[in-house]
Scaffold this motif. Structure first.
Motif, PDB file in Angstrom:
ATOM      1  N   ASP A   1      12.050  73.251  55.172  1.00  0.00           N
ATOM      2  CA  ASP A   1      11.227  71.758  55.069  1.00  0.00           C
ATOM      3  C   ASP A   1      10.953  70.718  56.557  1.00  0.00           C
ATOM      4  N   THR A   2      10.340  71.707  56.957  1.00  0.00           N
ATOM      5  CA  THR A   2       9.947  71.539  58.186  1.00  0.00           C
ATOM      6  C   THR A   2       9.461  69.803  58.315  1.00  0.00           C
ATOM      7  N   GLU A   3       8.697  69.228  57.185  1.00  0.00           N
ATOM      8  CA  GLU A   3       8.624  67.445  57.386  1.00  0.00           C
ATOM      9  C   GLU A   3       9.934  66.612  57.133  1.00  0.00           C
ATOM     10  N   ASN A   4      11.047  67.200  56.724  1.00  0.00           N
ATOM     11  CA  ASN A   4      12.001  66.219  55.997  1.00  0.00           C
ATOM     12  C   ASN A   4      13.468  67.391  57.065  1.00  0.00           C
ATOM     13  N   ALA A   5      13.273  68.531  57.403  1.00  0.00           N
ATOM     14  CA  ALA A   5      14.268  68.808  58.030  1.00  0.00           C
ATOM     15  C   ALA A   5      15.477  68.956  57.758  1.00  0.00           C
ATOM     16  N   ARG A   6      15.081  69.415  56.488  1.00  0.00           N
ATOM     17  CA  ARG A   6      16.624  70.962  55.746  1.00  0.00           C
ATOM     18  C   ARG A   6      16.160  71.903  54.883  1.00  0.00           C
ATOM     19  N   PHE A   7      16.860  72.601  54.313  1.00  0.00           N
ATOM     20  CA  PHE A   7      16.701  73.876  53.741  1.00  0.00           C
ATOM     21  C   PHE A   7      16.397  72.696  51.828  1.00  0.00           C
ATOM     22  N   GLU A   8      15.608  73.852  51.324  1.00  0.00           N
ATOM     23  CA  GLU A   8      16.135  73.734  50.039  1.00  0.00           C
ATOM     24  C   GLU A   8      15.603  74.756  49.177  1.00  0.00           C
ATOM     25  N   SER A   9      15.877  74.981  48.317  1.00  0.00           N
ATOM     26  CA  SER A   9      16.223  75.734  47.688  1.00  0.00           C
ATOM     27  C   SER A   9      15.811  75.997  46.318  1.00  0.00           C
ATOM     28  N   THR A  10      15.913  77.547  46.001  1.00  0.00           N
ATOM     29  CA  THR A  10      14.966  77.525  44.352  1.00  0.00           C
ATOM     30  C   THR A  10      15.619  78.564  43.597  1.00  0.00           C
ATOM     31  N   VAL A  11      15.928  78.752  42.820  1.00  0.00           N
ATOM     32  CA  VAL A  11      15.557  80.262  41.213  1.00  0.00           C
ATOM     33  C   VAL A  11      14.604  80.701  40.734  1.00  0.00           C
ATOM     34  N   ILE A  12      13.987  81.505  41.051  1.00  0.00           N
ATOM     35  CA  ILE A  12      12.787  82.303  40.303  1.00  0.00           C
ATOM     36  C   ILE A  12      12.915  82.524  39.226  1.00  0.00           C
ATOM     37  N   GLN A  13      12.692  81.927  37.668  1.00  0.00           N
ATOM     38  CA  GLN A  13      12.638  81.513  36.728  1.00  0.00           C
ATOM     39  C   GLN A  13      11.775  81.707  35.990  1.00  0.00           C
TER      40      GLN A  13
ATOM     41  N   PRO B   1      16.254  84.561  27.923  1.00  0.00           N
ATOM     42  CA  PRO B   1      16.756  84.631  29.451  1.00  0.00           C
ATOM     43  C   PRO B   1      15.872  85.866  30.021  1.00  0.00           C
ATOM     44  N   SER B   2      15.516  85.086  31.125  1.00  0.00           N
ATOM     45  CA  SER B   2      14.520  85.766  32.095  1.00  0.00           C
ATOM     46  C   SER B   2      15.280  86.976  33.242  1.00  0.00           C
ATOM     47  N   ASN B   3      14.354  87.091  33.909  1.00  0.00           N
ATOM     48  CA  ASN B   3      14.464  88.264  35.317  1.00  0.00           C
ATOM     49  C   ASN B   3      13.421  88.156  36.324  1.00  0.00           C
ATOM     50  N   SER B   4      14.162  88.113  37.420  1.00  0.00           N
ATOM     51  CA  SER B   4      12.885  88.468  38.701  1.00  0.00           C
ATOM     52  C   SER B   4      14.084  88.925  39.850  1.00  0.00           C
ATOM     53  N   SER B   5      13.095  89.568  41.036  1.00  0.00           N
ATOM     54  CA  SER B   5      13.454  90.445  41.614  1.00  0.00           C
ATOM     55  C   SER B   5      12.409  90.366  42.735  1.00  0.00           C
TER      56      SER B   5
ATOM     57  N   HIS C   1       5.131  92.066  50.535  1.00  0.00           N
ATOM     58  CA  HIS C   1       6.732  91.611  49.164  1.00  0.00           C
ATOM     59  C   HIS C   1       5.769  91.306  47.671  1.00  0.00           C
ATOM     60  N   ILE C   2       6.720  91.324  46.974  1.00  0.00           N
ATOM     61  CA  ILE C   2       6.442  91.666  45.323  1.00  0.00           C
ATOM     62  C   ILE C   2       7.573  91.595  44.235  1.00  0.00           C
ATOM     63  N   ILE C   3       7.399  89.995  44.190  1.00  0.00           N
ATOM     64  CA  ILE C   3       8.243  89.547  42.901  1.00  0.00           C
ATOM     65  C   ILE C   3       8.239  89.912  41.725  1.00  0.00           C
ATOM     66  N   GLN C   4       8.505  90.342  40.821  1.00  0.00           N
ATOM     67  CA  GLN C   4       8.666  90.373  39.670  1.00  0.00           C
ATOM     68  C   GLN C   4       9.199  89.093  38.335  1.00  0.00           C
ATOM     69  N   ILE C   5       8.691  89.586  38.235  1.00  0.00           N
ATOM     70  CA  ILE C   5       9.164  88.113  36.475  1.00  0.00           C
ATOM     71  C   ILE C   5       8.718  88.431  35.200  1.00  0.00           C
ATOM     72  N   GLY C   6      10.330  88.968  34.190  1.00  0.00           N
ATOM     73  CA  GLY C   6       9.642  88.939  33.503  1.00  0.00           C
ATOM     74  C   GLY C   6      10.675  88.527  32.421  1.00  0.00           C
ATOM     75  N   ARG C   7      10.981  89.572  30.792  1.00  0.00           N
ATOM     76  CA  ARG C   7      11.651  88.729  30.425  1.00  0.00           C
ATOM     77  C   ARG C   7      12.114  89.986  29.030  1.00  0.00           C
ATOM     78  N   HIS C   8      12.686  89.817  27.742  1.00  0.00           N
ATOM     79  CA  HIS C   8      12.967  91.300  27.234  1.00  0.00           C
ATOM     80  C   HIS C   8      11.185  92.216  26.804  1.00  0.00           C
ATOM     81  N   ASP C   9       9.604  90.640  26.881  1.00  0.00           N
ATOM     82  CA  ASP C   9       8.683  90.977  26.402  1.00  0.00           C
ATOM     83  C   ASP C   9       7.259  91.687  27.028  1.00  0.00           C
ATOM     84  N   ALA C  10       7.593  90.662  28.058  1.00  0.00           N
ATOM     85  CA  ALA C  10       5.891  90.773  29.608  1.00  0.00           C
ATOM     86  C   ALA C  10       6.977  90.423  31.013  1.00  0.00           C
ATOM     87  N   TYR C  11       5.944  91.290  31.270  1.00  0.00           N
ATOM     88  CA  TYR C  11       6.309  91.490  32.901  1.00  0.00           C
ATOM     89  C   TYR C  11       4.824  91.618  33.668  1.00  0.00           C
TER      90      TYR C  11
END
Length: 226
Positions: free
Chosen positions: A148-160, A173-177, A185-195
């Motif tokens: 985060d350039t403005e606040n000079a800190r690292f930020e984190s997230t988990v893609i769910q 429960p979902s998955n991401s990769s 760079h391609i991110i797949q987000i899904g669960r048991h029925d859809a993605y």
């Protein structure tokens, strides 16, 4: 003697019947199992479930002071991250990231919550993100740590799925990769029925429509089983 032969013949017939029956049961069970596996519902490609763009919620990454107060031997400079006041040098040492705090003249350690992460410029803006592509988790999950350039800190997230698209969440429960294909760079987000597939740019996920829409996460999981 005749009685002994008769009893022996009857016993052999009974044993043969038993073996035949057992073999038939095993064969039938194996067939049923295979049919069940083939008939299990598989996720389907459903980009219609998602908005065109979604802002990712990020949270401040915890850091702790470097015990020695100075850079350890063998620390290597990775990059200098921008800040409104000055450039922030980033060093790598022992799987950890070390950043310098100008305000208090000290070094801090960013350990990314104890998870592995590697620098990677996801959106091509010249500023690396730190990526934890945890394909060995169950289900697999993608962690993104950004500066985060403005606040000079690292930020984190988990893609769910559930945190990004709560209006379509169903507590499954979902998955991401993250996948890199033809340099993209391609991110797949899904669960048991859809993605669906997404690209990342400055903290925003954008819906992406690849020509090849196969379920890459499912393929990855099947490859691990075999």
């Amino acid at each position: 003697m005749t009685n002994i032969l008769q009893h022996t013949s009857i016993l052999l017939i009974m044993l043969s019947s038993l073996v035949f029956c057992n073999d038939k049961v095993i064969h039938q069970n194996g067939t049923n199992t295979a049919i069940t596996e083939q008939n299990e519902p598989q996720p389907v490609y459903r980009p219609d479930l998602f908005p065109q763009a979604t802002v990712i919620p990020f949270y401040e990454t915890s850091v702790h002071p470097l015990e020695m107060g100075i850079l350890p031997d063998g620390a290597k400079l990775i990059t200098a991250l921008p800040h409104s006041e000055a450039e922030v040098p980033v060093y790598s040492a022992k799987n950890e990231v070390l950043i310098y705090d100008h305000n208090i003249d000290s070094w801090n350690v960013v350990d990314f919550q104890g998870h592995s992460a590697i620098p990677m410029d996801l959106d091509g803006d010249g500023i690396p993100e730190w990526i934890g592509n945890h394909t060995d988790w169950v289900p697999p999950a993608l962690e993104i740590h950004r500066w985060d350039t403005e606040n000079a800190r690292f930020e984190s997230t988990v893609i769910q799925w559930e945190s990004l698209f709560p209006e379509t969440s169903n507590d499954t429960p979902s998955n991401s990769s993250l996948f890199i294909e033809d340099g993209k760079h391609i991110i797949q987000i899904g669960r048991h029925d859809a993605y669906a597939f997404f690209t990342y740019y400055h903290g925003v996920l954008r819906l992406f429509h690849p020509e090849d829409t196969r379920d890459r996460v499912l393929e990855m999981q099947m490859a691990r089983r075999h």
